[in-house]
Structure formats: C-alpha cells, structure tokens
Design a protein around this motif. Sequence first.
Motif, short mmCIF file in Angstrom:
data_model
loop_
_atom_site.label_atom_id
_atom_site.label_comp_id
_atom_site.label_asym_id
_atom_site.label_seq_id
_atom_site.Cartn_x
_atom_site.Cartn_y
_atom_site.Cartn_z
N THR A 164 -16.14 0.02 7.18
CA THR A 164 -16.84 -1.21 7.51
C THR A 164 -15.81 -2.25 7.94
O THR A 164 -14.61 -2.03 7.80
N THR A 165 -16.29 -3.39 8.43
CA THR A 165 -15.36 -4.42 8.89
C THR A 165 -14.51 -4.96 7.74
O THR A 165 -13.42 -5.48 7.96
N SER A 166 -14.98 -4.82 6.51
CA SER A 166 -14.20 -5.30 5.35
C SER A 166 -13.01 -4.40 5.04
O SER A 166 -12.16 -4.75 4.22
N ASP A 167 -12.93 -3.24 5.69
CA ASP A 167 -11.82 -2.31 5.45
C ASP A 167 -10.59 -2.66 6.28
O ASP A 167 -9.56 -1.99 6.16
N HIS A 168 -10.67 -3.69 7.13
CA HIS A 168 -9.51 -4.03 7.95
C HIS A 168 -8.38 -4.54 7.06
O HIS A 168 -8.60 -5.07 5.98
N GLY A 169 -7.14 -4.35 7.54
CA GLY A 169 -5.98 -4.80 6.78
C GLY A 169 -4.80 -3.87 7.01
O GLY A 169 -4.85 -2.97 7.85
N ILE A 170 -3.72 -4.09 6.26
CA ILE A 170 -2.53 -3.24 6.35
C ILE A 170 -2.45 -2.39 5.09
O ILE A 170 -2.43 -2.91 3.98
N TYR A 171 -2.42 -1.08 5.27
CA TYR A 171 -2.42 -0.13 4.15
C TYR A 171 -1.01 0.39 3.91
O TYR A 171 -0.32 0.83 4.84
N PHE A 172 -0.59 0.35 2.62
CA PHE A 172 0.75 0.79 2.25
C PHE A 172 0.69 1.98 1.29
O PHE A 172 -0.10 1.99 0.35
N CYS A 173 1.54 2.96 1.56
CA CYS A 173 1.68 4.15 0.71
C CYS A 173 2.94 3.96 -0.12
O CYS A 173 4.04 3.78 0.42
N GLU A 174 2.79 3.95 -1.45
CA GLU A 174 3.91 3.67 -2.37
C GLU A 174 4.09 4.85 -3.32
O GLU A 174 3.13 5.35 -3.89
N VAL A 175 5.34 5.28 -3.49
CA VAL A 175 5.63 6.44 -4.34
C VAL A 175 6.63 6.06 -5.43
O VAL A 175 7.65 5.42 -5.14
N THR A 176 6.32 6.42 -6.67
CA THR A 176 7.23 6.17 -7.80
C THR A 176 7.92 7.47 -8.18
O THR A 176 7.26 8.47 -8.47
N LEU A 177 9.25 7.47 -8.20
CA LEU A 177 10.04 8.65 -8.55
C LEU A 177 10.12 8.81 -10.06
O LEU A 177 9.85 7.85 -10.81
#
Length: 206
Positions: free
Chosen positions: A127-140
């Motif tokens: 939906t239009t509310s899903d717009h934005g910048i998506y970040f993938c973060e990994v913890t070692l």
Amino acid sequence: SCPLLFLFPGTDVGVIGGGANKENAAAVTPVTAQPLLLTPESWNLLVTQTPAKEKAKEGETVVLNCHLNSPQHPSLTDLMVKWYKEDEKGQMDLLEKNVTILPNNSRIFMSGDLSQGDVSLIILNVTTSDHGIYFCEVTLPDGKVVTGDGTKLRIRRALGLFGMEESIGTIIGVVAAGIGGIVVLIVVLTPQLRKCILCMRQESRQ
C-alpha cells in the motif's frame, strides 16, 4: 671443599635454567592464546542490498533483496537478522531475530535461506503506507552490527475504477466546455445573423 664449590654453580645454573624455561613458557602461552580470543572479532561480513531503489504499484508483491557474504565463516545460521523502515514518521522495526514483529501482520516476512546468506524481505499487497527506505541489519555472534545501504521503496497508486472515473470526468468537462463555447458563440452571433437575414430579405424584395 672443592666439590662443593663445583656443585653450587651447577645447582645455581640448574635453578636459573629452570626459571628461564618457566618464564619462556609463561611468555609464549599468551601469544598462542591471543588469536583464539580474537577469533569472534575476525568476522568480515558483507551485507548487500539490491537494488538501491525499487518501485511497485498498490496491490503488488515486492521482494527487497539482501544477501550476506562472509568468506571466513561459511556457516551463517547463528546470525541475527533485523529489518526496519525509515520514512517521514521516523523508524519502524519490521523484523527482529529473523522473525516478523509487527502485530497481526502476515504481509511482511523474511524469505530465502539464512544458511546460504539470503535474508531478503517480502511485502505482500503493498500500500502507499509501505513507502520508505528499508534497511537490512545483521548482528554477529560477538555483538557487532553490520547494516546494508538500504533500499528506497516508492509505491504508485493503482488507477482502478477511481482513475477511470477521473478520466471520464475530465472528458465530460472538456466536452461541456466545448458545448458551452458553442452556445456562447450562437448567443453572441444571433443578433448579427438576424440583421443579415433581414438585409437579405430586403434585398430580395427589391
């Protein structure tokens, strides 16, 4: 008394030699142990998000790709993956410890095989509310956090019936404007037409 003189130096040498060996052993042990202690910090993890920008239309399914690569550690199953989104409202966590955390939301989840380094995110029925910048973060395992460069998602509105109604409304407006213009012309020109008709009649009588 002479043998005693020779024994003392021999004994002293033995003691000193033994002490030196102990010191050497103590000095060598930490050197061999240091790399073992530093092993968890030797992770060199690369988090790659592609593409940098993604577009989708309302109702479509979107896959935001994120791949992990660590040459030193082929097994990646112990890693903790997190996804979050940033927009004008701030930051919103979507997934933590490899699992969706949004309440009553089955639209967003992680796909792929973590052991193969694929931790991509799937969003169903965007939906239009899903717009934005998506970040993938990994913890070692050692607590170090590595984050991807992000993927900017833009959502286009679906035209649907509403769009058709808008188009039809525009067409009707243009036609109405055209008809209105013709009516105005007729009203303006009517007196002149009457004069012309009267002139033509008078000329025909003569």
